[in-house]
Every structure is written in structure tokens, then in C-alpha cells.
Design a protein around this motif. Structure first.
Motif, PDB file in Angstrom:
ATOM      1  N   GLN A  23     -21.042 -14.435 -20.917  1.00  0.00           N
ATOM      2  CA  GLN A  23     -22.248 -13.850 -20.309  1.00  0.00           C
ATOM      3  C   GLN A  23     -22.060 -13.647 -18.807  1.00  0.00           C
ATOM      4  OE1 GLN A  23     -25.459 -16.446 -21.448  1.00  0.00           O
ATOM      5  NE2 GLN A  23     -25.227 -15.978 -23.614  1.00  0.00           N
ATOM      6  N   PHE A  24     -21.479 -14.655 -18.125  1.00  0.00           N
ATOM      7  CA  PHE A  24     -21.242 -14.511 -16.684  1.00  0.00           C
ATOM      8  C   PHE A  24     -20.314 -13.332 -16.396  1.00  0.00           C
ATOM      9  CE2 PHE A  24     -21.974 -19.327 -16.188  1.00  0.00           C
ATOM     10  CZ  PHE A  24     -23.281 -19.156 -15.772  1.00  0.00           C
ATOM     11  N   LEU A  25     -19.260 -13.172 -17.196  1.00  0.00           N
ATOM     12  CA  LEU A  25     -18.316 -12.079 -16.970  1.00  0.00           C
ATOM     13  C   LEU A  25     -18.943 -10.719 -17.250  1.00  0.00           C
ATOM     14  CD1 LEU A  25     -15.024 -13.698 -18.225  1.00  0.00           C
ATOM     15  CD2 LEU A  25     -15.565 -13.023 -15.891  1.00  0.00           C
ATOM     16  N   ASP A  26     -19.823 -10.636 -18.233  1.00  0.00           N
ATOM     17  CA  ASP A  26     -20.546  -9.387 -18.475  1.00  0.00           C
ATOM     18  C   ASP A  26     -21.355  -9.013 -17.233  1.00  0.00           C
ATOM     19  OD1 ASP A  26     -19.530  -9.235 -21.055  1.00  0.00           O
ATOM     20  OD2 ASP A  26     -21.388  -9.907 -22.025  1.00  0.00           O
ATOM     21  N   LYS A  27     -22.046  -9.995 -16.645  1.00  0.00           N
ATOM     22  CA  LYS A  27     -22.838  -9.746 -15.438  1.00  0.00           C
ATOM     23  C   LYS A  27     -21.936  -9.415 -14.248  1.00  0.00           C
ATOM     24  CE  LYS A  27     -26.659 -12.809 -16.711  1.00  0.00           C
ATOM     25  NZ  LYS A  27     -27.337 -14.068 -16.357  1.00  0.00           N
ATOM     26  N   LEU A  28     -20.810 -10.113 -14.144  1.00  0.00           N
ATOM     27  CA  LEU A  28     -19.857  -9.848 -13.055  1.00  0.00           C
ATOM     28  C   LEU A  28     -19.387  -8.399 -13.103  1.00  0.00           C
ATOM     29  CD1 LEU A  28     -17.939 -10.742 -10.728  1.00  0.00           C
ATOM     30  CD2 LEU A  28     -16.301 -11.358 -12.504  1.00  0.00           C
ATOM     31  N   GLU A  29     -19.057  -7.923 -14.291  1.00  0.00           N
ATOM     32  CA  GLU A  29     -18.599  -6.528 -14.430  1.00  0.00           C
ATOM     33  C   GLU A  29     -19.650  -5.562 -13.902  1.00  0.00           C
ATOM     34  OE1 GLU A  29     -16.321  -4.942 -17.742  1.00  0.00           O
ATOM     35  OE2 GLU A  29     -16.332  -6.963 -18.608  1.00  0.00           O
ATOM     36  N   LYS A  30     -20.920  -5.822 -14.185  1.00  0.00           N
ATOM     37  CA  LYS A  30     -21.996  -4.944 -13.715  1.00  0.00           C
ATOM     38  C   LYS A  30     -22.123  -5.006 -12.197  1.00  0.00           C
ATOM     39  CE  LYS A  30     -24.589  -4.926 -17.973  1.00  0.00           C
ATOM     40  NZ  LYS A  30     -25.083  -5.900 -18.881  1.00  0.00           N
ATOM     41  N   VAL A  31     -22.024  -6.198 -11.632  1.00  0.00           N
ATOM     42  CA  VAL A  31     -22.107  -6.348 -10.178  1.00  0.00           C
ATOM     43  C   VAL A  31     -20.971  -5.587  -9.494  1.00  0.00           C
ATOM     44  CG1 VAL A  31     -21.893  -8.014  -8.273  1.00  0.00           C
ATOM     45  CG2 VAL A  31     -23.395  -8.518 -10.218  1.00  0.00           C
ATOM     46  N   VAL A  32     -19.755  -5.752 -10.004  1.00  0.00           N
ATOM     47  CA  VAL A  32     -18.596  -5.062  -9.416  1.00  0.00           C
ATOM     48  C   VAL A  32     -18.770  -3.548  -9.538  1.00  0.00           C
ATOM     49  CG1 VAL A  32     -16.106  -4.685  -9.588  1.00  0.00           C
ATOM     50  CG2 VAL A  32     -17.021  -7.002  -9.790  1.00  0.00           C
ATOM     51  N   ALA A  33     -19.223  -3.074 -10.678  1.00  0.00           N
ATOM     52  CA  ALA A  33     -19.393  -1.632 -10.891  1.00  0.00           C
ATOM     53  C   ALA A  33     -20.414  -1.039  -9.926  1.00  0.00           C
ATOM     54  CB  ALA A  33     -19.809  -1.363 -12.331  1.00  0.00           C
TER      55      ALA A  33
END
Length: 141
Positions: A123-133
Motif C-alpha cells: 500500500q505504501f509503495l502504491d502511494k509512493l508511485e502516485k506521489v512521484v508521478a
């Protein structure tokens, strides 16, 4: 097969991101961005810096161990009897960045924490991907 009673386990998650290591690094090391994908924090990318991660369920006490800009970051992660280390490794690829997260130090009697981390990091990595994008390349430090 019986596991060694002293054997420690690790949770490893890997992602291929279509963003530069510099951009990913920014999301991993800037406290306001970390709050968007991980937890509220007073993190600073300085070896020896002690910081907390705070969530509704409690607090994680941490200390920065390694800072190799755009390549590697590690810190301790202590909460609810778990003493572990989280290590981020960034490898530049033709398409962007290969990101590897490893949380090591789960004891054989810490099944709940181990399985919780496996689900939680997804879940954290899914959110991280969105933040980076959502970051602009021009804003990368």
C-alpha cells in the motif's frame, strides 16, 4: 522443513518506476512528501538523525543509518517490539528507476508483524508511485 528459531526474515518489495532516481529520491527523503505516502514524520536525510513516523495506530522510532543520494537510504524501524532496518536501493534503468525496499529483522515469533509489513509496504509503495508521478521534474533538487 523447520525454520531455524534464530533465523530472521525480510520483506522485499521491488518496483519499476518510469521516473529518474533523483525524482524518486526526493519522495523518499523530503518529510512533506513522505507524509503523503508513508506517515507524518520529522525525517532528515542525515546519518544519525533520529526521527519518528506517526500513524493512527502508533509511532515508529527510527534512526538514519545510510544516505547515498539517489542510490541508497536505510534507517532503523522500531515499533511494537520489532527492531528492524528498512533499506531503499535505487538503480537507474533505461526506463527510469528500479526501486527495491527491504525491511529486515523479523524474528520467527513475529509472524503478525511480518505479514502486516508485507501487506503494508504494498500500500505504501502504491502511494509512493502516485506521489512521484505528481512531482514536476523541474522541482527535483
Amino acid at each position: 522443513m523447520t525454520a531455524n528459531r534464530n533465523e530472521l526474515r525480510s520483506v522485499v518489495k521491488e518496483r519499476e518506476l518510469k521516473h529518474t532516481p533523483e525524482k524518486v529520491w526526493r519522495a523518499l527523503t523530503q518529510a512533506p512528501l513522505m507524509e503523503d505516502w508513508l506517515m507524518k514524520t520529522d525525517f532528515k536525510p542525515e546519518v544519525g538523525h533520529r526521527f519518528d513516523l506517526e500513524a493512527d495506530w502508533g509511532k515508529v522510532s527510527c534512526e538514519v543509518l545510510t544516505v547515498e543520494p539517489h542510490e541508497r537510504l536505510s534507517y532503523t524501524w522500531a515499533a511494537h517490539g520489532l527492531e528492524s532496518v528498512v533499506t531503499w536501493t535505487l538503480t537507474e534503468t533505461a526506463a527510469g528507476t528500479h526501486l527495491k525496499m527491504e525491511q529486515s529483522g523479523f524474528g520467527p515469533d513475529q509472524d503478525r508483524a511480518y505479514h502486516g509489513a508485507r501487506a503494508g509496504w504494498e500500500q505504501f509503495l502504491d502511494k509512493l508511485e502516485k506521489v512521484v508521478a505528481d512531482l514536476d521534474e523541474e522541482d527535483v533538487l
